[in-house]
Design a protein around this motif. Sequence first.
Motif, PDB file in Angstrom:
ATOM      1  N   VAL A 445       0.803  -0.736   0.116  1.00  0.00           N
ATOM      2  CA  VAL A 445       0.212   0.326   0.190  1.00  0.00           C
ATOM      3  C   VAL A 445       0.765   1.267   0.211  1.00  0.00           C
ATOM      4  CG1 VAL A 445      -1.898  -1.035   0.948  1.00  0.00           C
ATOM      5  CG2 VAL A 445      -0.220  -0.027   2.436  1.00  0.00           C
ATOM      6  N   PRO A 446       1.986   0.795  -0.384  1.00  0.00           N
ATOM      7  CA  PRO A 446       3.122   3.088  -0.053  1.00  0.00           C
ATOM      8  C   PRO A 446       2.383   3.963  -1.026  1.00  0.00           C
ATOM      9  CG  PRO A 446       4.123   1.205  -1.717  1.00  0.00           C
ATOM     10  CD  PRO A 446       3.330   0.459  -1.566  1.00  0.00           C
ATOM     11  N   ARG A 447       1.497   3.304  -2.705  1.00  0.00           N
ATOM     12  CA  ARG A 447       0.426   4.351  -3.007  1.00  0.00           C
ATOM     13  C   ARG A 447      -0.354   4.940  -2.703  1.00  0.00           C
ATOM     14  NH1 ARG A 447      -1.360   3.249  -7.983  1.00  0.00           N
ATOM     15  NH2 ARG A 447      -1.757   0.729  -7.518  1.00  0.00           N
ATOM     16  N   VAL A 448      -1.654   4.462  -1.750  1.00  0.00           N
ATOM     17  CA  VAL A 448      -2.222   4.939  -0.639  1.00  0.00           C
ATOM     18  C   VAL A 448      -2.000   5.570   0.335  1.00  0.00           C
ATOM     19  CG1 VAL A 448      -4.078   4.072   1.471  1.00  0.00           C
ATOM     20  CG2 VAL A 448      -3.443   2.499  -0.977  1.00  0.00           C
ATOM     21  N   LEU A 449      -0.580   5.392   1.215  1.00  0.00           N
ATOM     22  CA  LEU A 449      -0.701   6.284   1.848  1.00  0.00           C
ATOM     23  C   LEU A 449       0.512   7.298   1.282  1.00  0.00           C
ATOM     24  CD1 LEU A 449       2.476   3.456   3.615  1.00  0.00           C
ATOM     25  CD2 LEU A 449      -0.167   4.343   4.332  1.00  0.00           C
ATOM     26  N   VAL A 454       1.712   9.976   3.401  1.00  0.00           N
ATOM     27  CA  VAL A 454       2.746   8.914   4.300  1.00  0.00           C
ATOM     28  C   VAL A 454       3.778   8.117   3.560  1.00  0.00           C
ATOM     29  CG1 VAL A 454       2.371   7.732   6.305  1.00  0.00           C
ATOM     30  CG2 VAL A 454       1.282   9.358   6.058  1.00  0.00           C
ATOM     31  N   SER A 455       5.385   7.959   3.791  1.00  0.00           N
ATOM     32  CA  SER A 455       5.825   7.487   3.262  1.00  0.00           C
ATOM     33  C   SER A 455       6.381   6.401   4.283  1.00  0.00           C
ATOM     34  CB  SER A 455       7.319   7.828   2.781  1.00  0.00           C
ATOM     35  OG  SER A 455       7.856   8.911   3.408  1.00  0.00           O
ATOM     36  N   GLY A 466      12.288  -6.267   6.695  1.00  0.00           N
ATOM     37  CA  GLY A 466      11.736  -5.697   5.909  1.00  0.00           C
ATOM     38  C   GLY A 466      11.011  -5.714   4.638  1.00  0.00           C
ATOM     39  N   ALA A 467      11.438  -6.635   4.503  1.00  0.00           N
ATOM     40  CA  ALA A 467      10.966  -7.288   2.285  1.00  0.00           C
ATOM     41  C   ALA A 467       9.682  -7.240   2.518  1.00  0.00           C
ATOM     42  CB  ALA A 467      11.932  -7.591   2.273  1.00  0.00           C
ATOM     43  N   PHE A 468       8.919  -7.655   3.945  1.00  0.00           N
ATOM     44  CA  PHE A 468       7.734  -8.528   4.039  1.00  0.00           C
ATOM     45  C   PHE A 468       6.331  -7.221   4.473  1.00  0.00           C
ATOM     46  CE2 PHE A 468       9.919 -12.055   3.352  1.00  0.00           C
ATOM     47  CZ  PHE A 468       9.043 -12.449   2.105  1.00  0.00           C
ATOM     48  N   ASP A 469       6.968  -5.526   4.587  1.00  0.00           N
ATOM     49  CA  ASP A 469       6.548  -4.772   5.573  1.00  0.00           C
ATOM     50  C   ASP A 469       5.312  -4.061   3.923  1.00  0.00           C
ATOM     51  OD1 ASP A 469       5.239  -2.613   6.357  1.00  0.00           O
ATOM     52  OD2 ASP A 469       7.345  -1.648   6.731  1.00  0.00           O
ATOM     53  N   PRO A 470       4.502  -4.428   4.065  1.00  0.00           N
ATOM     54  CA  PRO A 470       3.360  -3.800   3.241  1.00  0.00           C
ATOM     55  C   PRO A 470       3.312  -2.506   2.885  1.00  0.00           C
ATOM     56  CG  PRO A 470       2.048  -4.313   5.592  1.00  0.00           C
ATOM     57  CD  PRO A 470       3.374  -4.884   5.444  1.00  0.00           C
ATOM     58  N   THR A 471       3.927  -1.707   3.807  1.00  0.00           N
ATOM     59  CA  THR A 471       3.885  -0.195   3.457  1.00  0.00           C
ATOM     60  C   THR A 471       4.958   0.091   2.431  1.00  0.00           C
ATOM     61  OG1 THR A 471       5.163   0.486   4.945  1.00  0.00           O
ATOM     62  CG2 THR A 471       2.758   0.593   5.182  1.00  0.00           C
ATOM     63  N   ARG A 472       6.044  -0.985   2.310  1.00  0.00           N
ATOM     64  CA  ARG A 472       6.569  -0.616   0.707  1.00  0.00           C
ATOM     65  C   ARG A 472       6.246  -0.723   0.005  1.00  0.00           C
ATOM     66  NH1 ARG A 472      11.877  -2.900   2.785  1.00  0.00           N
ATOM     67  NH2 ARG A 472      13.077  -1.720   1.208  1.00  0.00           N
ATOM     68  N   PRO A 473       7.178  -0.627  -1.323  1.00  0.00           N
ATOM     69  CA  PRO A 473       6.584  -1.793  -2.381  1.00  0.00           C
ATOM     70  C   PRO A 473       7.507  -3.051  -2.147  1.00  0.00           C
ATOM     71  CG  PRO A 473       7.543   0.638  -3.105  1.00  0.00           C
ATOM     72  CD  PRO A 473       7.245   0.196  -1.496  1.00  0.00           C
ATOM     73  N   LEU A 474       6.889  -3.771  -3.532  1.00  0.00           N
ATOM     74  CA  LEU A 474       7.961  -5.170  -3.436  1.00  0.00           C
ATOM     75  C   LEU A 474       8.774  -5.629  -4.026  1.00  0.00           C
ATOM     76  CD1 LEU A 474       7.059  -8.521  -2.758  1.00  0.00           C
ATOM     77  CD2 LEU A 474       5.691  -8.434  -4.809  1.00  0.00           C
TER      78      LEU A 474
END
Length: 624
Positions: A445-449, A454-455, A466-474
Amino acid sequence: MSEAKRGPILGFFRGVWSVLTFAQQLVFNVFFLLFLLFAFVMLLAIAASPGVQPMHDDTALVLDLDGALVEQFTSAPVDRVINRATGQAQPEIQLRDLLQAIHAAREDARIDRIVLLTDGFSTSGFAAMRDLAAALRDFRASGKQVVAYGTDMEQRQYYIAAQADEVYLDPQGGVLLEGFGRYRMYYREGLQEKLGVDVHLFKVGEYKSAAEPYVLDAASPESREADLYWMNDVWQRFVADIAQARKVEVPALNAMINELPARVQAASGDLGKLALDEKLVDGLRTGHEFEQMMVERGTLDEDTQSFRQIGLDGYLMQINRPHLVAEPQPTVAVVVAQGEITYGQQPPGTVGGESTAELLRAAREDENVKAVLLRVDSPGGGVFPSEQIRREVELVQAAGKPVVVSMANVAASGGYWISMNADRIYADESTITGSIGIFGLWMTVPRVLEKIGVSTDGVGTTPLAGAFDPTRPLDPNVGLLIQSVIDRGYAEFIGKVAAARDSTPAEIDVNARGRVWSGAQAKERGLVDELGGFQAALDAAAALAKLEEGSYRVTYIEKPLTPFEQFVVNLGQNSRTEGLLRVLAPAPLMLDRETLATAERELAWLDRKGRSPFRAVAHCLCAY
């Protein structure tokens, strides 16, 4: 001077506090007295209860099918009693109860006929419904009559009604045969373009369509092809069954269905008259007229001024009276796996990796159990809980006890996973099975934030941190990792199927790749062994265990009730205490708990709490 001024104020508040305290104690004491009264009346009622009332000759067994046909109740026994008392019950009817009652009524000289009331009947598929239809045909073969009545009949209700000798419909009602359809909502544009959610789908098999709504705007060509293929097979069987039951020609019935709008118009919109003209029903009667007809055919009950009758619950109490068993009997144990397959311990109506495995283990460890029938009605779910159950099936077999699977409405994806190692797999021709495939779904969801300013930023000790953090791009490497896991899961799936079905992975892959089949189509492709319903599978389990007819009993292995739960259930079955329970039961909450529970069940298979950040899923969204 100030103390004097504060005195009246303090006195006022102290007085208010005293009143509140008194009111609190009064309310508590009133409820406590009501509880004591409740307990006292229950004890009197139980003590005075005459038990099961004797049945008279010329009694009709009335099967009021107002509810969903299920393999297993989806709520706890105490919840069912309380919900019924408060009017919040979501009606359910166990297939096993109907089959047992119909089978017993066939040989019961006191039962002269069955009356089917079809209003409110529903089911999630057709295999269980065909089991019920077969039992009704068997009852009719004994020379006893079946009569059906409904105020309105959609196609599932009519399918059951059609099995009767006579079908009656309210003059204001109608029969609507519309065909089968499967339509879903697609969220790609809303999620990805409007909300900015990035959805990443990892799968093997072009036919594995469960997650398509998240990445497409419409069904894929493969999904359309596969769905229409099995759906047409089930539909033509559905029409043929009705045509045979009603003694009409299949082409004539198909023509009526295809031309329904024009024929309704020609009948001036009178659906009841059209059903009568097309020989779908034998007569149009109001509820009162139907009841009077049954009084004329049967025996008048002076107490009710209606025909002499007994309902399903009352009849089950008649035929299930406790009896002494001189010695333990050889047993065929039935374990039900109904619902989504999820992790851990799960209540009835959902398949838990641990809870369902425990039921199989209980059957394995019971020396009286000689064979196990696993009744599967599941679209699948998590891979690991499916594997837990499959392993327990192997352990039952290793203990020298044959396992037979009876596929109900759906036994697809994970539902097939837990079935594949059985000694024999039975499926109804209209069972939905297959969907041998794996997928994984990951959303970021980085584009949502970004839309709200928010970034996410930071550092990690490794590229994967941290690669599985959904707030970061895959990260592309994470995508590679997940796809590798999915590929391995699929290879493991078809490899296990190949080993269980005495085939090769390449041969299984041809009919796998996530494609759904009807039971008849699966039989042609070697995915099931035999076509047949629950009784055929039960007979096969007994035969594999070398048990002769009449020498064994059938027992459902389920989580036992606690003494308190059994006490409340008994109260709910007692007509003297049911009314009091209805008065004293907790008032229903304004919140629609059933809706929330349904949503929770549907999403449970996606739960990842306390486990790896992603996982493979063997799930088939193949309801229709």
